[in-house]
Design a protein around this motif. Structure first.
Motif, PDB file in Angstrom:
ATOM      1  N   GLU A  68       0.840  -1.196   0.000  1.00 27.81           N
ATOM      2  CA  GLU A  68       0.000   0.000   0.000  1.00 27.81           C
ATOM      3  C   GLU A  68       0.874   1.245   0.000  1.00 27.81           C
ATOM      4  O   GLU A  68       1.927   1.276   0.615  1.00 27.81           O
ATOM      5  N   SER A  69       0.397   2.276  -0.728  1.00 26.35           N
ATOM      6  CA  SER A  69       1.220   3.486  -0.853  1.00 26.35           C
ATOM      7  C   SER A  69       0.750   4.585   0.095  1.00 26.35           C
ATOM      8  O   SER A  69       1.557   5.382   0.566  1.00 26.35           O
ATOM      9  N   ASP A 128      -2.531  -0.844 -15.822  1.00 27.89           N
ATOM     10  CA  ASP A 128      -2.264  -2.126 -16.468  1.00 27.89           C
ATOM     11  C   ASP A 128      -0.785  -2.489 -16.565  1.00 27.89           C
ATOM     12  O   ASP A 128      -0.430  -3.536 -17.095  1.00 27.89           O
ATOM     13  N   GLY A 129       0.097  -1.634 -16.052  1.00 31.73           N
ATOM     14  CA  GLY A 129       1.522  -1.940 -16.097  1.00 31.73           C
ATOM     15  C   GLY A 129       2.138  -1.767 -17.468  1.00 31.73           C
ATOM     16  O   GLY A 129       3.240  -2.281 -17.725  1.00 31.73           O
ATOM     17  N   SER A 130       1.481  -1.058 -18.366  1.00 26.14           N
ATOM     18  CA  SER A 130       2.022  -0.850 -19.710  1.00 26.14           C
ATOM     19  C   SER A 130       3.372  -0.143 -19.626  1.00 26.14           C
ATOM     20  O   SER A 130       3.597   0.698 -18.748  1.00 26.14           O
ATOM     21  N   PRO A 131       4.304  -0.475 -20.530  1.00 20.34           N
ATOM     22  CA  PRO A 131       5.705  -0.026 -20.381  1.00 20.34           C
ATOM     23  C   PRO A 131       5.938   1.414 -20.835  1.00 20.34           C
ATOM     24  O   PRO A 131       6.605   1.671 -21.825  1.00 20.34           O
ATOM     25  N   THR A 213       1.935  -0.086  -6.070  1.00 26.85           N
ATOM     26  CA  THR A 213       1.424  -1.268  -5.365  1.00 26.85           C
ATOM     27  C   THR A 213       0.478  -2.117  -6.206  1.00 26.85           C
ATOM     28  O   THR A 213       0.087  -3.199  -5.790  1.00 26.85           O
ATOM     29  N   GLN A 214       0.082  -1.629  -7.407  1.00 26.53           N
ATOM     30  CA  GLN A 214      -0.891  -2.379  -8.207  1.00 26.53           C
ATOM     31  C   GLN A 214      -0.257  -3.484  -9.049  1.00 26.53           C
ATOM     32  O   GLN A 214      -0.951  -4.148  -9.826  1.00 26.53           O
ATOM     33  N   GLU A 215       1.016  -3.708  -8.935  1.00 30.41           N
ATOM     34  CA  GLU A 215       1.734  -4.611  -9.825  1.00 30.41           C
ATOM     35  C   GLU A 215       1.116  -6.003  -9.892  1.00 30.41           C
ATOM     36  O   GLU A 215       1.088  -6.643 -10.955  1.00 30.41           O
ATOM     37  N   SER A 216       0.597  -6.481  -8.776  1.00 27.63           N
ATOM     38  CA  SER A 216       0.081  -7.851  -8.740  1.00 27.63           C
ATOM     39  C   SER A 216      -1.140  -8.035  -9.643  1.00 27.63           C
ATOM     40  O   SER A 216      -1.475  -9.161 -10.021  1.00 27.63           O
ATOM     41  N   SER A 217      -1.818  -6.947 -10.009  1.00 25.78           N
ATOM     42  CA  SER A 217      -3.021  -7.060 -10.839  1.00 25.78           C
ATOM     43  C   SER A 217      -2.721  -6.946 -12.333  1.00 25.78           C
ATOM     44  O   SER A 217      -3.640  -7.039 -13.150  1.00 25.78           O
ATOM     45  N   TRP A 218      -1.469  -6.744 -12.714  1.00 25.63           N
ATOM     46  CA  TRP A 218      -1.125  -6.520 -14.117  1.00 25.63           C
ATOM     47  C   TRP A 218      -0.929  -7.846 -14.852  1.00 25.63           C
ATOM     48  O   TRP A 218      -0.502  -8.844 -14.283  1.00 25.63           O
ATOM     49  N   ASP A 219      -1.204  -7.793 -16.143  1.00 23.53           N
ATOM     50  CA  ASP A 219      -0.983  -8.947 -17.015  1.00 23.53           C
ATOM     51  C   ASP A 219       0.497  -8.999 -17.389  1.00 23.53           C
ATOM     52  O   ASP A 219       1.068  -8.004 -17.849  1.00 23.53           O
ATOM     53  N   ALA A 220       1.099 -10.146 -17.229  1.00 29.28           N
ATOM     54  CA  ALA A 220       2.539 -10.284 -17.484  1.00 29.28           C
ATOM     55  C   ALA A 220       2.890 -10.095 -18.956  1.00 29.28           C
ATOM     56  O   ALA A 220       4.046  -9.818 -19.294  1.00 29.28           O
TER      57      ALA A 220
END
Length: 789
Positions: A68-69, A128-131, A213-220
């Motif tokens: 958590e941030s 979404d963790g987009s680069p 902290t949202q990394e766990s919800s991103w698509d690899a």
């Protein structure tokens, strides 16, 4: 490394680099509570003889952790005077904002001064963790807390994670990019949230670094997908930026709000059915056929819209070719189109107003001056005169008031289609058999007898707006008089308001009203958007709905004389000062009625597809991912086309690709492959309607919203300036703001007719700020929108 905010900064200050960490000390709450004087003494020793202002900030144990941030949850006190009383008060303020944990820390730093630019960097897309490196920054206020505090409309740019510094024109952003990569080399390739400032000496200061902290919800798969798509798109854009066999211009530009503005009409990320319908009805060939009928230089082949990884754009070169007047030699055509593309490249904010800022589409009263201003000496006097003479001939044809003129032809075609539609509704109820065949017929009819004349009427609407605007610039009319004139023009939206008012008085007439207006839907091409006759609360009026106001407009003798002088000066023979207003009124009314009529066919075709889907066990969501060509295959080809398992699999894959394409961030304008890698967020000046000022509550609406929302007295916010939202004008709203839309969009015309203050097409950044506000000020006269609360 990420034990606490304070310890991260301490670690980075020891590692060192080309960035700066302002000198700091920190201590925990227990130390402060045990001996405040001792900590004050430490701080005073830390300050020494300096009189620098201080920043006193939180560093709670549950802040900036892996899970958590708590970003922005606790207080920071800036610009603290370096005396005991002020320091102690600031520390107490920070402590009182944190949880009751004696291990929570307080950071004391020297304030960074002379800030040129400050903001927040995310090293991945948050959702979404987009680069992408997502940089939100303020380079106006000189403060360090405006972006985190949300007190300004921050600028924003996305930089693909592999981008080289050479791609950035801004030296400041080059330094920021260098700092990001230096921090990643120290910390590792973790998703980071970085608060920074850049001072006037060019030094980058780091105020905070935390993990996202949202990394766990991103698509690899997101990074590889985006990188591969960008690689393919770079090749495509580079290929398209070559001379074309049939079009003037040595290169092109792609923009999502130019000409037939797909971002407004079908959205930035439409589903396959909506995209394919827009292509069939407008952008495959109707766009160029209509302009050829009107007298523009024919474009022999080609489509107007391209779809880049699910994102629709207009091929601007094709658009500009379709606006060329006839009778110009090919060499001059190439030169003019290249000059127009160059002007748009230098002024990307013109992308949604090219008819008014880039390319003359008619001979207005200011075209001569505009040609000089836009193209300078790159056009010779002779070339300029050739262009003016050709535009004059074109404009005289456009203004032809006879029954054989394109305006009268298009009006007649739309009336005929409307008559056919009403006859079908009254005499031939929709059959439940051959539903796809019926939909196919309706769409073919809409293309032939609906969108073709509508495209002509829409272009006449732009010609009318150009003539009106130039009359204002030449002082033949004032802005307020133009506003009065537009209020006097009653379109189908005014008729809708009157019919809704009558329905309030006589509820038994509901079916009669629905027969005329029931087909309307916000987002006309979207099968998921409910029609008016599917919105149960649309007619539950909480108060008396307004009646349209269309006061008479009578031009003064002076206005007529001024207009007559301008018309004579430009050699326009198809219009007089008196008929000038009649032409503009016909263009406005015809354009609005044209869309109203052709969308009835479109809407009924969509419902036919829905009914067929019910019979086959396919819901609206599944149907939305099948392009119209698939339904045609079901009609015309063998049994394998009707294989439900195959159709469902096709829809599933399309849905999957649609979700993936949302990972890709594309700019509103793509001038060359570099614009795929460096993506600025759109900052657009809105098109203001009227001259009123008001403060009111804000309520955002979507295509799913209905009249159960309490709208009276509020400023309504909608993404697209779509006439399917006309029902809001019956709800007593006080203002309208849209994300997309131009000066001549449907909603701009509606608002002018109703005398409703509006900001049409305010852009991504302002719109996002407005919809998250509670109360705003909309000042059309001052051309500004301000958040009050």
């Amino acid at each position: 490394m990420f034990s606490s905010k304070a310890e991260v900064l301490e670690h980075l200050s020891k590692v060192g680099g080309n960035f700066n960490i302002s000198p700091l000390i920190f201590f925990n709450t227990q130390s402060w509570e045990t001996d405040k004087n001792d900590q004050i003494g430490r701080i005073l020793n830390f300050i020494g003889e300096d009189k620098d202002l201080l920043a006193i900030r939180s560093s709670a144990m549950n802040e900036d952790s892996i899970t958590e941030s708590q970003a922005g949850a606790y207080e920071s006190v800036l610009n603290v005077d370096p005396n005991q009383q002020a320091i102690a008060a600031a520390i107490e303020t920070v402590i009182s904002s944190m949880p009751d944990n004696l291990e929570d820390q307080i950071i004391v730093q020297k304030m960074v001064i002379d800030i040129d630019m400050s903001g927040v960097i995310l090293t991945r897309g948050l959702d979404d963790g987009s680069p992408y490196y997502v940089i939100n920054y303020d380079d106006q206020s000189g403060r360090t807390d405006t972006v985190t505090g949300g007190s300004v409309i921050a600028k924003s740019v996305l930089i693909h994670a592999t981008a080289g510094e050479w791609r950035l024109e801004s030296k400041r952003l080059q330094k920021i990019l260098r700092t990001i990569r230096e921090l990643e080399s120290i910390i590792g390739l973790l998703p980071l949230d970085i608060e920074f400032g850049l001072d006037r000496l060019g030094i980058v200061h780091i105020f905070q670094v935390r993990r996202i902290t949202q990394e766990s919800s991103w698509d690899a798969k997101v990074t590889n997908y985006v990188s591969q798509e960008l690689s393919d798109l770079e090749k495509y854009v580079e290929l398209q930026n070559q001379p074309h066999a049939y079009l003037a211009g040595s290169s092109t530009i792609f923009a999502n709000m130019t000409d037939w503005n797909p971002a407004e009409m079908i959205g930035q990320m439409p589903r396959p059915l909506a995209t394919s319908l827009y292509r069939k009805l407008i952008t495959r060939s109707v766009w160029r056929e209509a302009r050829s009928i009107m007298g523009y230089k024919p474009v022999q082949t080609g489509e107007l819209m391209v779809v880049l990884s699910g994102h629709p754009f207009i091929d601007v070169r094709a658009s500009l070719n379709s606006f060329l007047p006839p009778g110009i030699e090919n060499d001059l055509c190439h030169k003019v189109v290249d000059l127009q593309l160059t002007r748009l490249r230098k002024n990307p904010d013109f992308h949604d107003k090219i008819e008014f800022e880039v390319a003359p589409t008619t001979l207005s009263f200011t075209t001569r001056d505009e040609l000089k201003s836009w193209y300078g000496d790159d056009l010779s006097n002779k070339e300029r005169q050739i262009l003016i003479d050709s535009l004059r001939a074109l404009t005289n044809k456009l203004l032809d008031p006879s029954p054989t003129g394109s305006l009268a032809w298009a009006e007649g075609k739309i009336r005929d289609l409307n008559d056919s539609q009403m006859a079908r509704i009254n005499e031939h109820p929709t059959s439940t058999h051959n539903l796809l065949e019926q939909a196919d017929f309706l769409l073919d009819e809409a293309t032939r007898d609906g969108t073709l004349p509508f495209a002509i009427l829409a272009r006449h609407g732009f010609v009318a707006e150009s003539l009106l605007g130039s009359a204002v610039k030449c002082k033949a009319l004032t802005f307020s008089r133009v506003h009065e004139f537009k209020q006097s023009v009653k379109t189908v939206a005014g008729e809708l308001a009157d019919d809704f008012h009558s329905l309030w008085q006589e509820p038994q007439n509901k079916q009669k009203v629905l027969r005329r207006y029931g087909h309307l839907r916000p987002s006309a091409y979207d099968i998921l958007s409910p029609r008016y006759d599917q919105r149960e609360n649309l007619f539950n009026f909480s108060s008396e709905p307004p009646v349209s106001q269309t006061p008479d407009f009578n031009p003064t003798a002076t206005e007529l004389a001024e207009l007559e002088s301008l018309i004579d000066r430009e050699g326009l023979v198809g219009v007089s000062a008196v008929s000038f207003f009649d032409y503009i009124a016909r263009a406005i009314i015809g354009r609005e009625f044209g869309k109203f009529v052709f969308t009835r066919n479109l809407s009924q075709a969509l419902e036919g597809i829905v009914e067929w889907g019910k019979q086959e066990g396919l819901d609206r969501n599944t149907l939305s991912f099948l392009p119209i060509e698939t339904y045609n295959d079901v009609i015309h080809f063998n049994a394998s086309s009707r294989d439900l398992k195959r159709l469902k699999e096709q829809a599933r894959l399309a849905n999957e690709n649609w979700i993936k394409s949302r990972w890709l961030r594309l700019s509103y304008i793509i001038r060359d492959p570099n614009d795929l890698i460096i993506v600025p967020s759109q900052r657009t000046e809105a098109n203001f309607v009227g001259d009123q000022r008001l403060e009111a509550s804000v309520i955002p609406l979507s295509v799913q919203s209905d009249a159960s929302e309490e709208l009276e007295g509020k400023i309504v916010c909608i993404e697209n300036a779509d006439p399917g939202f006309d029902w809001v004008f019956t709800q007593g709203i006080t203002g309208l703001i849209t994300r997309y839309g131009g000066a001549n969009s449907h909603m701009a015309i509606r608002c002018a007719e109703f005398g409703l203050p509006a900001a049409i097409g305010c852009g991504e950044l302002m719109y996002n700020r407005v919809v998250n506000a509670e109360i705003i000020e909309l000042s059309c006269f001052e051309r500004k929108i301000r958040v009050i609360r």
